[in-house]
Write a protein that holds these residues in place. Structure first.
Motif, PDB file in Angstrom:
ATOM      1  N   PHE A  89      38.792  42.638  29.014  1.00 25.31           N
ATOM      2  CA  PHE A  89      37.866  41.659  29.593  1.00 25.31           C
ATOM      3  C   PHE A  89      38.029  41.595  31.112  1.00 25.31           C
ATOM      4  O   PHE A  89      37.057  41.685  31.864  1.00 25.31           O
ATOM      5  CB  PHE A  89      38.109  40.287  28.956  1.00 25.31           C
ATOM      6  CG  PHE A  89      37.255  39.184  29.501  1.00 25.31           C
ATOM      7  CD1 PHE A  89      35.959  38.997  29.053  1.00 25.31           C
ATOM      8  CD2 PHE A  89      37.763  38.299  30.447  1.00 25.31           C
ATOM      9  CE1 PHE A  89      35.171  37.966  29.549  1.00 25.31           C
ATOM     10  CE2 PHE A  89      36.984  37.263  30.949  1.00 25.31           C
ATOM     11  CZ  PHE A  89      35.681  37.092  30.497  1.00 25.31           C
ATOM     12  N   LEU A  90      39.258  41.446  31.575  1.00 27.50           N
ATOM     13  CA  LEU A  90      39.499  41.257  33.010  1.00 27.50           C
ATOM     14  C   LEU A  90      39.285  42.521  33.830  1.00 27.50           C
ATOM     15  O   LEU A  90      38.968  42.438  35.018  1.00 27.50           O
ATOM     16  CB  LEU A  90      40.913  40.715  33.231  1.00 27.50           C
ATOM     17  CG  LEU A  90      41.162  39.312  32.679  1.00 27.50           C
ATOM     18  CD1 LEU A  90      42.613  38.912  32.904  1.00 27.50           C
ATOM     19  CD2 LEU A  90      40.213  38.303  33.305  1.00 27.50           C
ATOM     20  N   ASN A  91      39.446  43.684  33.232  1.00 30.35           N
ATOM     21  CA  ASN A  91      39.279  44.932  33.968  1.00 30.35           C
ATOM     22  C   ASN A  91      37.839  45.436  33.995  1.00 30.35           C
ATOM     23  O   ASN A  91      37.523  46.343  34.765  1.00 30.35           O
ATOM     24  CB  ASN A  91      40.206  46.006  33.397  1.00 30.35           C
ATOM     25  CG  ASN A  91      41.666  45.708  33.689  1.00 30.35           C
ATOM     26  OD1 ASN A  91      42.000  45.145  34.727  1.00 30.35           O
ATOM     27  ND2 ASN A  91      42.535  46.048  32.758  1.00 30.35           N
ATOM     28  N   ALA A  92      36.984  44.869  33.174  1.00 23.18           N
ATOM     29  CA  ALA A  92      35.581  45.290  33.129  1.00 23.18           C
ATOM     30  C   ALA A  92      34.795  44.621  34.258  1.00 23.18           C
ATOM     31  O   ALA A  92      35.163  43.549  34.733  1.00 23.18           O
ATOM     32  CB  ALA A  92      34.966  44.946  31.776  1.00 23.18           C
ATOM     33  N   ARG A  93      33.721  45.261  34.656  1.00 26.07           N
ATOM     34  CA  ARG A  93      32.854  44.743  35.712  1.00 26.07           C
ATOM     35  C   ARG A  93      31.415  44.705  35.214  1.00 26.07           C
ATOM     36  O   ARG A  93      30.959  45.621  34.521  1.00 26.07           O
ATOM     37  CB  ARG A  93      32.906  45.632  36.964  1.00 26.07           C
ATOM     38  CG  ARG A  93      34.281  45.767  37.577  1.00 26.07           C
ATOM     39  CD  ARG A  93      34.712  44.465  38.264  1.00 26.07           C
ATOM     40  NE  ARG A  93      36.067  44.560  38.767  1.00 26.07           N
ATOM     41  CZ  ARG A  93      37.128  44.032  38.175  1.00 26.07           C
ATOM     42  NH1 ARG A  93      37.024  43.385  37.043  1.00 26.07           N
ATOM     43  NH2 ARG A  93      38.326  44.139  38.712  1.00 26.07           N
ATOM     44  N   PHE A  94      30.685  43.671  35.593  1.00 29.51           N
ATOM     45  CA  PHE A  94      29.282  43.538  35.224  1.00 29.51           C
ATOM     46  C   PHE A  94      28.497  44.698  35.820  1.00 29.51           C
ATOM     47  O   PHE A  94      28.611  44.999  37.000  1.00 29.51           O
ATOM     48  CB  PHE A  94      28.740  42.193  35.717  1.00 29.51           C
ATOM     49  CG  PHE A  94      27.310  41.946  35.379  1.00 29.51           C
ATOM     50  CD1 PHE A  94      26.849  42.074  34.074  1.00 29.51           C
ATOM     51  CD2 PHE A  94      26.407  41.564  36.355  1.00 29.51           C
ATOM     52  CE1 PHE A  94      25.523  41.833  33.750  1.00 29.51           C
ATOM     53  CE2 PHE A  94      25.086  41.313  36.048  1.00 29.51           C
ATOM     54  CZ  PHE A  94      24.641  41.446  34.744  1.00 29.51           C
ATOM     55  N   GLU A  95      27.689  45.344  34.989  1.00 30.69           N
ATOM     56  CA  GLU A  95      26.928  46.512  35.415  1.00 30.69           C
ATOM     57  C   GLU A  95      25.641  46.168  36.150  1.00 30.69           C
ATOM     58  O   GLU A  95      25.083  47.012  36.847  1.00 30.69           O
ATOM     59  CB  GLU A  95      26.605  47.400  34.209  1.00 30.69           C
ATOM     60  CG  GLU A  95      27.811  48.067  33.602  1.00 30.69           C
ATOM     61  CD  GLU A  95      27.467  48.927  32.391  1.00 30.69           C
ATOM     62  OE1 GLU A  95      26.293  48.971  31.976  1.00 30.69           O
ATOM     63  OE2 GLU A  95      28.399  49.554  31.855  1.00 30.69           O
ATOM     64  N   GLY A  96      25.132  44.945  35.983  1.00 30.48           N
ATOM     65  CA  GLY A  96      23.873  44.578  36.644  1.00 30.48           C
ATOM     66  C   GLY A  96      22.712  45.366  36.074  1.00 30.48           C
ATOM     67  O   GLY A  96      22.676  45.669  34.878  1.00 30.48           O
ATOM     68  N   GLY A  97      21.758  45.729  36.936  1.00 25.28           N
ATOM     69  CA  GLY A  97      20.598  46.509  36.495  1.00 25.28           C
ATOM     70  C   GLY A  97      19.835  45.816  35.385  1.00 25.28           C
ATOM     71  O   GLY A  97      19.554  44.622  35.462  1.00 25.28           O
ATOM     72  N   ARG A  98      19.515  46.570  34.342  1.00 25.80           N
ATOM     73  CA  ARG A  98      18.733  46.009  33.238  1.00 25.80           C
ATOM     74  C   ARG A  98      19.448  44.842  32.572  1.00 25.80           C
ATOM     75  O   ARG A  98      18.825  43.946  32.009  1.00 25.80           O
ATOM     76  CB  ARG A  98      18.405  47.089  32.210  1.00 25.80           C
ATOM     77  CG  ARG A  98      19.578  47.585  31.391  1.00 25.80           C
ATOM     78  CD  ARG A  98      19.179  48.746  30.468  1.00 25.80           C
ATOM     79  NE  ARG A  98      20.206  49.084  29.514  1.00 25.80           N
ATOM     80  CZ  ARG A  98      21.257  49.846  29.752  1.00 25.80           C
ATOM     81  NH1 ARG A  98      21.428  50.375  30.951  1.00 25.80           N
ATOM     82  NH2 ARG A  98      22.148  50.101  28.807  1.00 25.80           N
ATOM     83  N   HIS A  99      20.782  44.834  32.673  1.00 26.17           N
ATOM     84  CA  HIS A  99      21.549  43.750  32.068  1.00 26.17           C
ATOM     85  C   HIS A  99      21.368  42.443  32.841  1.00 26.17           C
ATOM     86  O   HIS A  99      21.428  41.363  32.256  1.00 26.17           O
ATOM     87  CB  HIS A  99      23.024  44.124  31.974  1.00 26.17           C
ATOM     88  CG  HIS A  99      23.247  45.393  31.221  1.00 26.17           C
ATOM     89  ND1 HIS A  99      22.964  45.512  29.881  1.00 26.17           N
ATOM     90  CD2 HIS A  99      23.698  46.609  31.627  1.00 26.17           C
ATOM     91  CE1 HIS A  99      23.234  46.750  29.483  1.00 26.17           C
ATOM     92  NE2 HIS A  99      23.675  47.431  30.524  1.00 26.17           N
ATOM     93  N   ALA A 100      21.137  42.534  34.150  1.00 26.84           N
ATOM     94  CA  ALA A 100      20.929  41.328  34.953  1.00 26.84           C
ATOM     95  C   ALA A 100      19.679  40.585  34.487  1.00 26.84           C
ATOM     96  O   ALA A 100      19.679  39.350  34.422  1.00 26.84           O
ATOM     97  CB  ALA A 100      20.821  41.693  36.436  1.00 26.84           C
ATOM     98  N   THR A 101      18.641  41.319  34.156  1.00 23.69           N
ATOM     99  CA  THR A 101      17.419  40.686  33.646  1.00 23.69           C
ATOM    100  C   THR A 101      17.714  39.918  32.365  1.00 23.69           C
ATOM    101  O   THR A 101      17.239  38.793  32.176  1.00 23.69           O
ATOM    102  CB  THR A 101      16.336  41.760  33.378  1.00 23.69           C
ATOM    103  OG1 THR A 101      16.059  42.434  34.610  1.00 23.69           O
ATOM    104  CG2 THR A 101      15.073  41.149  32.820  1.00 23.69           C
ATOM    105  N   ARG A 102      18.516  40.492  31.508  1.00 26.84           N
ATOM    106  CA  ARG A 102      18.848  39.842  30.235  1.00 26.84           C
ATOM    107  C   ARG A 102      19.733  38.617  30.441  1.00 26.84           C
ATOM    108  O   ARG A 102      19.565  37.603  29.753  1.00 26.84           O
ATOM    109  CB  ARG A 102      19.497  40.854  29.310  1.00 26.84           C
ATOM    110  CG  ARG A 102      18.518  41.969  28.941  1.00 26.84           C
ATOM    111  CD  ARG A 102      19.178  43.142  28.296  1.00 26.84           C
ATOM    112  NE  ARG A 102      18.174  44.202  28.077  1.00 26.84           N
ATOM    113  CZ  ARG A 102      18.479  45.464  27.928  1.00 26.84           C
ATOM    114  NH1 ARG A 102      19.742  45.853  27.959  1.00 26.84           N
ATOM    115  NH2 ARG A 102      17.535  46.359  27.731  1.00 26.84           N
TER     116      ARG A 102
END
Length: 149
Positions: free
Chosen positions: A127-140
């Motif tokens: 959990f702590l080592n992962a980073r938000f990918e943004g892009g299409r996921h930001a819309t969601r």
């Protein structure tokens, strides 16, 4: 001290020992732990502990929150009632990574009666080592936030 390195931890009475193990683990990795308890084994109600942790994350005082109860489900449900919180229960490292990468989760919930300490620490690391990918996921994520009204 900024919220960027602060993590709030909370649990009900069932998960005190695992919460303390997680606190020591993440502190050893440079995080500032805000442990809001409880510290004694008397029965307590997980909704108040989930809410309290969620409010510290939602306010910006803490970057992330890690909450625990027997299954992780009830405390997660309480936390998700706080505006701005995206919390998921994880029983494996893949899900822990995905809730950060795809859902920009700011809280993690773990069930002490579901996973052991070793796996719980691996889940926390994922959990702590992962980073938000943004892009299409930001819309969601924006769509999820819009549901808060």
């Amino acid at each position: 001290m900024t919220a960027s390195n602060r993590i709030v931890l909370s649990s009900d009475h069932a998960a005190i020992q695992l919460r303390q193990a997680i606190a020591a683990h993440i502190a050893a990795h440079g995080w500032v732990v805000v442990d809001i308890g409880p510290t004694t084994p008397e029965s307590t109600h997980y909704p108040k502990h989930g809410e309290a942790a969620a409010r510290l994350v939602a306010s910006g005082d803490c970057r992330f929150g890690i909450i625990l109860c027997g299954t992780g489900q009830g405390i997660m449900m309480a936390a998700n009632k706080v505006r701005g919180i995206r919390c998921g229960v994880c029983v494996d490292t893949f899900s822990a990574r995905m809730i950060r990468e795809h859902n920009d989760a700011n809280m993690l919930s773990i069930g002490v009666r579901v996973v052991g300490e070793g796996l719980a620490l691996d889940i926390v690391d994922a959990f702590l080592n992962a980073r938000f990918e943004g892009g299409r996921h930001a819309t969601r994520v924006e769509m999820i936030e819009a549901l808060e009204g």
